[in-house]
Scaffold this motif. Structure first.
Motif, mmCIF file in Angstrom:
data_model
loop_
_atom_site.group_PDB
_atom_site.id
_atom_site.type_symbol
_atom_site.label_atom_id
_atom_site.label_comp_id
_atom_site.label_asym_id
_atom_site.label_seq_id
_atom_site.Cartn_x
_atom_site.Cartn_y
_atom_site.Cartn_z
ATOM 1 N N VAL A 125 103.889 84.689 -24.137
ATOM 2 C CA VAL A 125 104.731 85.252 -23.077
ATOM 3 C C VAL A 125 103.877 86.069 -22.109
ATOM 4 O O VAL A 125 103.990 85.926 -20.879
ATOM 5 C CB VAL A 125 105.861 86.115 -23.681
ATOM 6 C CG1 VAL A 125 106.632 86.822 -22.582
ATOM 7 C CG2 VAL A 125 106.794 85.248 -24.523
ATOM 8 N N TRP A 126 103.026 86.940 -22.668
ATOM 9 C CA TRP A 126 102.146 87.768 -21.824
ATOM 10 C C TRP A 126 101.251 86.896 -20.955
ATOM 11 O O TRP A 126 101.117 87.127 -19.749
ATOM 12 C CB TRP A 126 101.301 88.658 -22.741
ATOM 13 C CG TRP A 126 100.427 89.658 -22.025
ATOM 14 C CD1 TRP A 126 100.697 90.966 -21.810
ATOM 15 C CD2 TRP A 126 99.132 89.412 -21.432
ATOM 16 N NE1 TRP A 126 99.662 91.562 -21.124
ATOM 17 C CE2 TRP A 126 98.693 90.628 -20.872
ATOM 18 C CE3 TRP A 126 98.317 88.287 -21.315
ATOM 19 C CZ2 TRP A 126 97.476 90.749 -20.220
ATOM 20 C CZ3 TRP A 126 97.093 88.415 -20.657
ATOM 21 C CH2 TRP A 126 96.686 89.626 -20.123
ATOM 22 N N VAL A 133 102.717 84.933 -12.331
ATOM 23 C CA VAL A 133 102.913 85.996 -11.332
ATOM 24 C C VAL A 133 101.559 86.304 -10.698
ATOM 25 O O VAL A 133 100.684 86.891 -11.352
ATOM 26 C CB VAL A 133 103.509 87.266 -11.988
ATOM 27 C CG1 VAL A 133 103.704 88.358 -10.939
ATOM 28 C CG2 VAL A 133 104.822 86.942 -12.703
ATOM 29 N N PRO A 134 101.353 85.904 -9.452
ATOM 30 C CA PRO A 134 100.023 86.043 -8.824
ATOM 31 C C PRO A 134 99.468 87.464 -8.861
ATOM 32 O O PRO A 134 98.272 87.656 -9.086
ATOM 33 C CB PRO A 134 100.266 85.576 -7.378
ATOM 34 C CG PRO A 134 101.430 84.637 -7.490
ATOM 35 C CD PRO A 134 102.308 85.211 -8.568
ATOM 36 N N TRP A 135 100.336 88.461 -8.656
ATOM 37 C CA TRP A 135 99.842 89.847 -8.657
ATOM 38 C C TRP A 135 99.281 90.224 -10.017
ATOM 39 O O TRP A 135 98.241 90.886 -10.108
ATOM 40 C CB TRP A 135 100.973 90.798 -8.265
ATOM 41 C CG TRP A 135 100.538 92.229 -8.269
ATOM 42 C CD1 TRP A 135 99.841 92.887 -7.289
ATOM 43 C CD2 TRP A 135 100.744 93.180 -9.324
ATOM 44 N NE1 TRP A 135 99.599 94.188 -7.663
ATOM 45 C CE2 TRP A 135 100.145 94.397 -8.903
ATOM 46 C CE3 TRP A 135 101.378 93.129 -10.567
ATOM 47 C CZ2 TRP A 135 100.167 95.545 -9.692
ATOM 48 C CZ3 TRP A 135 101.391 94.266 -11.364
ATOM 49 C CH2 TRP A 135 100.794 95.463 -10.918
ATOM 50 N N THR A 139 95.380 91.153 -10.482
ATOM 51 C CA THR A 139 95.134 92.558 -10.810
ATOM 52 C C THR A 139 94.577 92.751 -12.209
ATOM 53 O O THR A 139 93.731 93.632 -12.433
ATOM 54 C CB THR A 139 96.445 93.371 -10.667
ATOM 55 O OG1 THR A 139 97.018 93.105 -9.388
ATOM 56 C CG2 THR A 139 96.180 94.862 -10.823
ATOM 57 N N PHE A 140 95.020 91.937 -13.162
ATOM 58 C CA PHE A 140 94.694 92.197 -14.561
ATOM 59 C C PHE A 140 93.942 91.080 -15.280
ATOM 60 O O PHE A 140 93.017 91.350 -16.031
ATOM 61 C CB PHE A 140 95.976 92.510 -15.347
ATOM 62 C CG PHE A 140 96.725 93.702 -14.836
ATOM 63 C CD1 PHE A 140 96.158 94.973 -14.878
ATOM 64 C CD2 PHE A 140 97.999 93.567 -14.309
ATOM 65 C CE1 PHE A 140 96.842 96.089 -14.403
ATOM 66 C CE2 PHE A 140 98.690 94.670 -13.832
ATOM 67 C CZ PHE A 140 98.113 95.924 -13.880
ATOM 68 N N HIS A 141 94.363 89.837 -15.087
ATOM 69 C CA HIS A 141 93.864 88.772 -15.962
ATOM 70 C C HIS A 141 92.677 87.999 -15.385
ATOM 71 O O HIS A 141 91.954 87.325 -16.120
ATOM 72 C CB HIS A 141 95.008 87.797 -16.272
ATOM 73 C CG HIS A 141 94.689 86.800 -17.351
ATOM 74 N ND1 HIS A 141 94.128 87.150 -18.571
ATOM 75 C CD2 HIS A 141 94.838 85.443 -17.390
ATOM 76 C CE1 HIS A 141 93.966 86.072 -19.318
ATOM 77 N NE2 HIS A 141 94.374 85.017 -18.625
#
Length: 251
Positions: A125-126, A133-135, A139-141
């Motif tokens: 899920v994560w 989700v592009p943001w 930002t994170f992945h």
């Protein structure tokens, strides 16, 4: 039972260390580097040894020492800056208690499977959200996808949010399921091994995906495709969630 009890009794001889706030981070980094080491040796030898290179998934790529040191440095930084302070807070907030009796073998197997399946779902899920989700991806992945050809030390090449959120899943699941402390240690070791194997970049004859029947487990080839193409194979270990959501691809 008697074999597990002997092992557990031997572990409890070091109870003072187990109760130390330093233990979780020392355990994590020691197990991680120990499991990475065999694959580091393979990466160092594969450019010159054809017998090793034949098992490399992306045979035209190689792993440089610079790449390895970059990944190792980020992993050590994350352990020092994020995992260690949280370990101290957890030690203060929830002191660990160690029961004298070891769990039964069948209970260990059952609890390990439960922890692993729950983590596999949470990660799916994560991971799906952080690609769809592009943001979230930018930002994170995105950091973790720097290397499209995977290797063992790239397993923990990730930013603070990814390290902490996935680490939270791994840490909280044994508590949610009420497993024995010995089973919790075994789960963390198993989880780290499978994650490193996923990123190792080799399709070895004894790999987990070759031992689990019916294509239920993806393994290194499954995750390597994800790092190459980004839009498939979001589950870390098992294949059922990707099959259900139509995101399973073999090449």
């Amino acid at each position: 039972m008697f074999g597990l009890q002997y092992i557990w009794d031997s572990i409890l001889q070091y109870e003072a260390l187990l109760r130390s706030p330093y233990f979780p981070v020392l355990f994590s980094i020691t197990v991680y580097l120990s499991f990475c080491l065999p694959f580091v040796v393979l990466d160092a030898l594969s450019p010159r040894v054809a017998m090793i290179r034949r098992y490399k998934i992306q045979q035209k790529t190689s792993v440089s020492w610079t790449m390895m040191w970059s990944c190792l440095a980020l992993s050590l930084y994350n352990h020092a800056m994020y995992i260690f302070p949280l370990s101290v807070l957890h030690w203060y907030w929830r002191p660990v208690s160690y029961q004298a009796m070891a769990p039964g073998v069948l209970r260990v197997i059952w609890d390990l499977a439960a922890c692993l399946l729950l983590f596999d779902f949470q990660y799916f899920v994560w991971h799906l959200l952080h690609h769809k989700v592009p943001w979230l991806y930018r930002t994170f992945h995105k950091v973790h996808h720097k290397y499209t050809s995977t290797f063992a030390l790239a397993t923990e090449y990730s930013g603070a949010w990814e390290t902490l959120s996935l680490g939270f899943f791994a840490a909280v699941n044994p508590m949610l399921l009420g497993v024995h402390p010995m089973t919790e240690m075994l789960f963390h070791m198993l989880n780290m091994w499978l994650s490193i194997e996923d990123h190792c970049g080799y399709d070895l004859p004894w790999a987990t995906h070759r031992l689990v029947p019916f294509g239920l487990y993806g393994g290194a080839p499954h995750h390597d495709v994800h790092h190459q193409k980004f839009k498939s194979n979001y589950a870390p270990y098992f294949t059922h969630w990707d099959k259900l959501f139509g995101t399973l691809h073999s090449d």
